[in-house]
Design an enzyme around this catalytic site. Structure first.
Site, PDB file in Angstrom:
ATOM      1  N   VAL A  33       0.864  -1.324  -0.215  1.00 16.70           N
ATOM      2  CA  VAL A  33       0.057  -0.062   0.012  1.00 16.70           C
ATOM      3  C   VAL A  33       0.867   1.261  -0.048  1.00 16.70           C
ATOM      4  CG1 VAL A  33      -1.877   1.126   1.139  1.00 16.70           C
ATOM      5  CG2 VAL A  33      -1.757  -1.425   1.263  1.00 16.70           C
ATOM      6  N   ARG A  64      12.043  -1.254   6.334  1.00 16.93           N
ATOM      7  CA  ARG A  64      13.206  -1.706   7.074  1.00 16.93           C
ATOM      8  C   ARG A  64      14.424  -2.036   6.574  1.00 16.93           C
ATOM      9  NH1 ARG A  64       9.017  -6.405   8.969  1.00 16.93           N
ATOM     10  NH2 ARG A  64       8.635  -6.189   6.734  1.00 16.93           N
ATOM     11  N   GLU A 146      -9.734   5.406   7.137  1.00 18.04           N
ATOM     12  CA  GLU A 146     -10.718   4.706   6.246  1.00 18.04           C
ATOM     13  C   GLU A 146     -10.407   3.409   5.594  1.00 18.04           C
ATOM     14  OE1 GLU A 146     -13.995   6.244   5.063  1.00 18.04           O
ATOM     15  OE2 GLU A 146     -13.795   4.029   4.658  1.00 18.04           O
ATOM     16  N   ILE A 153     -13.260   0.605  -0.156  1.00 22.44           N
ATOM     17  CA  ILE A 153     -14.707   1.069   0.345  1.00 22.44           C
ATOM     18  C   ILE A 153     -14.817   2.149   1.088  1.00 22.44           C
ATOM     19  CG2 ILE A 153     -16.914   0.171   0.973  1.00 22.44           C
ATOM     20  CD1 ILE A 153     -15.993  -2.496   0.139  1.00 22.44           C
ATOM     21  N   LYS A 222     -11.619  -5.739  12.026  1.00 23.07           N
ATOM     22  CA  LYS A 222     -12.502  -4.829  11.317  1.00 23.07           C
ATOM     23  C   LYS A 222     -13.718  -4.486  12.055  1.00 23.07           C
ATOM     24  CE  LYS A 222      -9.919  -5.864   7.025  1.00 23.07           C
ATOM     25  NZ  LYS A 222      -9.845  -6.685   5.886  1.00 23.07           N
TER      26      LYS A 222
HETATM   27  P1  NDP Z   1       3.637  -4.618   3.588  1.00 22.71           P
HETATM   28  O1  NDP Z   1       4.080  -5.680   4.348  1.00 22.71           O
HETATM   29  O2  NDP Z   1       3.555  -4.747   2.174  1.00 22.71           O
HETATM   30  O3  NDP Z   1       4.579  -3.333   3.904  1.00 22.71           O
HETATM   31  C1  NDP Z   1       5.107  -3.037   5.042  1.00 22.71           C
HETATM   32  C2  NDP Z   1       6.091  -1.891   4.900  1.00 22.71           C
HETATM   33  O4  NDP Z   1       6.272  -1.351   6.199  1.00 22.71           O
HETATM   34  C3  NDP Z   1       7.363  -2.412   4.184  1.00 22.71           C
HETATM   35  O5  NDP Z   1       7.764  -1.332   3.307  1.00 22.71           O
HETATM   36  C4  NDP Z   1       8.242  -2.598   5.320  1.00 22.71           C
HETATM   37  O6  NDP Z   1       9.727  -2.320   4.882  1.00 22.71           O
HETATM   38  C5  NDP Z   1       7.635  -1.440   6.458  1.00 22.71           C
HETATM   39  N1  NDP Z   1       8.042  -1.799   7.564  1.00 22.71           N
HETATM   40  C6  NDP Z   1       7.486  -3.030   8.595  1.00 22.71           C
HETATM   41  N2  NDP Z   1       8.098  -3.005   9.625  1.00 22.71           N
HETATM   42  C7  NDP Z   1       8.899  -2.089   9.512  1.00 22.71           C
HETATM   43  C8  NDP Z   1       9.775  -1.685  10.977  1.00 22.71           C
HETATM   44  N3  NDP Z   1       9.827  -2.255  12.119  1.00 22.71           N
HETATM   45  N4  NDP Z   1      10.329  -0.398  10.441  1.00 22.71           N
HETATM   46  C9  NDP Z   1      10.413   0.290   9.351  1.00 22.71           C
HETATM   47  N5  NDP Z   1       9.416  -0.226   8.332  1.00 22.71           N
HETATM   48  C10 NDP Z   1       8.984  -1.373   8.460  1.00 22.71           C
HETATM   49  O7  NDP Z   1       2.212  -4.147   3.999  1.00 22.71           O
HETATM   50  P2  NDP Z   1       0.852  -3.416   3.333  1.00 22.71           P
HETATM   51  O8  NDP Z   1       1.518  -2.648   2.639  1.00 22.71           O
HETATM   52  O9  NDP Z   1       0.196  -4.842   2.794  1.00 22.71           O
HETATM   53  O10 NDP Z   1      -0.153  -3.124   4.572  1.00 22.71           O
HETATM   54  C11 NDP Z   1       0.109  -1.987   5.224  1.00 22.71           C
HETATM   55  C12 NDP Z   1      -1.039  -1.595   6.258  1.00 22.71           C
HETATM   56  O11 NDP Z   1      -2.237  -1.544   5.496  1.00 22.71           O
HETATM   57  C13 NDP Z   1      -1.088  -2.807   7.328  1.00 22.71           C
HETATM   58  O12 NDP Z   1      -1.778  -2.223   8.562  1.00 22.71           O
HETATM   59  C14 NDP Z   1      -2.332  -3.449   6.602  1.00 22.71           C
HETATM   60  O13 NDP Z   1      -3.194  -4.044   7.655  1.00 22.71           O
HETATM   61  C15 NDP Z   1      -3.092  -2.367   5.984  1.00 22.71           C
HETATM   62  N6  NDP Z   1      -3.933  -2.676   4.928  1.00 22.71           N
HETATM   63  C16 NDP Z   1      -3.409  -3.251   3.638  1.00 22.71           C
HETATM   64  C17 NDP Z   1      -4.266  -3.795   2.754  1.00 22.71           C
HETATM   65  C18 NDP Z   1      -3.630  -4.707   1.740  1.00 22.71           C
HETATM   66  O14 NDP Z   1      -4.299  -4.778   0.805  1.00 22.71           O
HETATM   67  N7  NDP Z   1      -2.164  -4.887   1.471  1.00 22.71           N
HETATM   68  C19 NDP Z   1      -5.724  -3.604   2.910  1.00 22.71           C
HETATM   69  C20 NDP Z   1      -6.231  -2.730   4.041  1.00 22.71           C
HETATM   70  C21 NDP Z   1      -5.196  -2.350   4.879  1.00 22.71           C
HETATM   71  P3  NDP Z   1      10.513  -3.367   4.039  1.00 22.71           P
HETATM   72  O15 NDP Z   1       9.740  -2.937   2.630  1.00 22.71           O
HETATM   73  O16 NDP Z   1      11.904  -2.865   4.206  1.00 22.71           O
HETATM   74  O17 NDP Z   1      10.288  -4.647   4.503  1.00 22.71           O
HETATM   75  N1  HSE Z   2      -6.117 -10.063   4.163  1.00 21.44           N
HETATM   76  C1  HSE Z   2      -7.082  -9.137   4.250  1.00 21.44           C
HETATM   77  C2  HSE Z   2      -8.189  -9.764   3.179  1.00 21.44           C
HETATM   78  C3  HSE Z   2      -6.471  -7.979   3.452  1.00 21.44           C
HETATM   79  O1  HSE Z   2      -8.166 -10.628   2.736  1.00 21.44           O
HETATM   80  O2  HSE Z   2      -9.080  -9.024   3.159  1.00 21.44           O
HETATM   81  C4  HSE Z   2      -7.096  -6.589   3.408  1.00 21.44           C
HETATM   82  O3  HSE Z   2      -7.286  -6.240   4.938  1.00 21.44           O
END
Ligand code: NDP
Ligand code: HSE
Length: 476
Positions: A33, A64, A146, A153, A222
């Site tokens: 995201v 990270r 959101e 949504i 959620k």
């Molecule tokens: P990802 O695992 O794809 O990305 C996480 C990011 O955070 C990575 O860039 C990672 O770094 C970085 N990160 C994690 N831990 C640390 C740390 N300790 N220090 C610094 N950087 C850190 O997650 P998503 O993008 O999928 O999800 C992000 C958030 O959005 C979550 O809360 C998730 O629940 C929410 N979300 C996600 C959805 C989805 O479809 N993916 C839908 C709705 C909500 P690095 O890249 O170096 O590993």
């Molecule tokens: N793992 C979640 C899903 C991603 O399948 O809907 C969005 O929160």
């Protein structure tokens, strides 16, 4: 009195002043995201400036591993491991790291220095939202989320704002795409859960560790967020009764189809009226929040939600029934929800208005399952012999659980001592050639306590081989 041209001039000056304003944005997380959010911030900078009334300057992306290969090409110099430093100089922090720590620490640090926060972190909000909202309120900062429920949504803002003058009584949602994809595939193909899960993992719909999704924990987080907003109280993950989809079998799906129904993993948040909940509360209202596989008539709007899509069905006293539908996950769809919050938050900062207070204006008791009534579908494997049906039916009657319908399927002749439970328990001393029947009862509304007692006693009947499933029924 101000003339029209003076007012227009003043507005133009305010707009000019706004265009000069720069808001420093810290992005924590550059994954699925976060990378899409960064792309939009950079690619659509001009349009966002016009809409937000300030230039949104992306100061950096905390990750990270700064050297990791990335799907979205962004300027390398934006990446940093110094999340703390980034937060310290931000007006607006976008948290997309996920998990509890260090996300929680960074969000609290941002709020404490008056920065506003946008996050998609449902796990953190469901576990410790109260602390975050209190900190936002104490610092006149804003916390928007959101994207935390149902991805793209718009559901948080409609509940938080559009329906704030109404009385929401129930929220039913398909809020996990992975489980909806699995149940929908089982419905379409007739395959078993384990096979469909493996396919979902191969296609990238389900994660390598699908526990949070298939055990219902993601949906439960959620549900807690939706319930808190809908009922203006605080509901945390621990308050949600949660059952996943791992026990849903191909036979359950086939039986549901025969009955004109389908099975969905529903998050249900309900306002329970005066007197319906347990002792101790005496009067007023309570809240029930639960996640479980649910039988729904195929005519119900939520039954038409296929694949990995999400939908949330809201029932409000004056608005009636409303349904919100769309992509519940994915980088770009979720980034859309994040960016909506970013622009809204930026506008507030530019206007200099105080952060919105949290929406918890009362404390409602959480109602236990013993007080919730719903209809159930109960599947049994029994010996196909005279009197079985009446013995089973009398157990329902003893516990005051009324049967609405019953379907029977004879499995044909099977040798005693065959596979599984039939071999363990040879009801009524059946010999070779005895046949088994599958019974499916649908009950009228009953409490979970009455149903549990019924099921326990049915299991003890010597003519019953096994209770194959107990599923709740909604929408009938
Ligand atoms: P990802 O695992 O794809 O990305 C996480 C990011 O955070 C990575 O860039 C990672 O770094 C970085 N990160 C994690 N831990 C640390 C740390 N300790 N220090 C610094 N950087 C850190 O997650 P998503 O993008 O999928 O999800 C992000 C958030 O959005 C979550 O809360 C998730 O629940 C929410 N979300 C996600 C959805 C989805 O479809 N993916 C839908 C709705 C909500 P690095 O890249 O170096 O590993
Ligand atoms: N793992 C979640 C899903 C991603 O399948 O809907 C969005 O929160």
């Amino acid at each position: 009195m101000t003339s029209t041209s003076e007012a227009q001039l003043a507005a133009a000056q305010r707009q000019d002043a706004g265009a000069e304003r720069v808001l420093t944005v810290a992005l924590l997380g550059g994954g699925t995201v976060g990378s899409q959010v960064a792309r939009i911030l950079l690619d659509d900078a001009e349009a966002l400036t016009a809409r937000a009334g300030a230039r949104l300057e992306l100061a950096g992306i905390a990750v990270r591993n700064v050297g990791a290969p990335r799907d979205v090409e962004l300027p390398r110099e934006l990446y940093t491991t110094d999340a703390e430093g980034l937060v310290a100089r931000a007006d607006l922090v976008i948290e997309l790291m996920g998990g509890i720590e260090p996300a929680r620490t960074h969000i609290l640090a941002a709020l404490r220095h008056g920065a506003s926060v946008v996050t998609g972190n449902k796990a953190l909000l469901a576990q410790d939202g109260a602390t975050l909202f209190d900190e936002a309120d104490a610092n006149d900062a804003e916390l928007n989320f959101e994207a935390a429920v149902a991805g793209a949504i718009p559901i948080i803002r409609p509940i938080r704002e559009s329906l704030s003058g109404d009385r929401i009584t129930r929220v039913l949602g398909i809020v996990n795409g992975t489980t909806n994809f699995i149940l929908d595939s089982m419905d379409t193909t007739g395959a078993q859960f384990a096979d469909v899960l493996a396919e979902a993992q191969r296609l990238g719909y389900a994660e390598a560790d699908p526990t949070a999704d298939v055990e219902g924990l993601d949906a439960a987080a959620k549900a807690a967020i939706l319930a808190s907003l809908a009922f203006h109280t605080r509901v945390s993950l621990d308050d949600v009764r949660c059952e996943g989809i791992t026990k849903v079998s191909a036979a359950d799906i086939a039986a549901a189809q025969d009955a004109g129904m389908t099975i969905k993993l529903l998050a249900i948040a309900e306002l329970v009226a005066d007197g319906a909940h347990g002792a101790g509360t005496g009067k007023g209202e309570g809240v029930s929040v639960r996640v479980h596989p649910t039988l729904l008539p195929r005519t119900h709007p939520l039954a038409a939600v296929h694949g990995a899509y999400n939908a949330v069905f809201v029932e409000a006293e004056n608005a009636g029934s409303l349904m919100f539908y769309g992509a519940g996950a994915g980088g770009a769809p979720t980034a859309s929800a994040i960016m909506g919050d970013v622009v809204t938050t930026a506008r507030r900062i530019v206007a200099g208005s105080p952060g919105r207070a949290g929406t918890a204006t009362r404390v409602l008791p959480i109602v236990g399952p013993e007080s919730i009534t719903t209809s159930y579908s109960v599947g049994l494997e029994v010996a196909d012999q005279p009197g079985v049906l009446s013995r089973v039916a009398s157990v329902f009657a003893q516990h005051g659980v009324s049967i609405e319908t019953m379907r029977q399927q004879i499995h044909g002749t099977e040798k005693a001592g065959g596979a599984g439970a039939a071999a363990d328990k040879d009801p009524a001393g059946r010999g070779e050639g005895a046949s088994r029947a599958e019974l499916r009862f649908v009950t009228h509304r009953a409490t979970e306590a009455a149903l549990a007692a019924t099921v326990a006693d049915i299991k003890n009947l010597d003519v019953v081989e096994s209770v194959t499933s107990v599923l709740r029924v909604e929408g009938v």
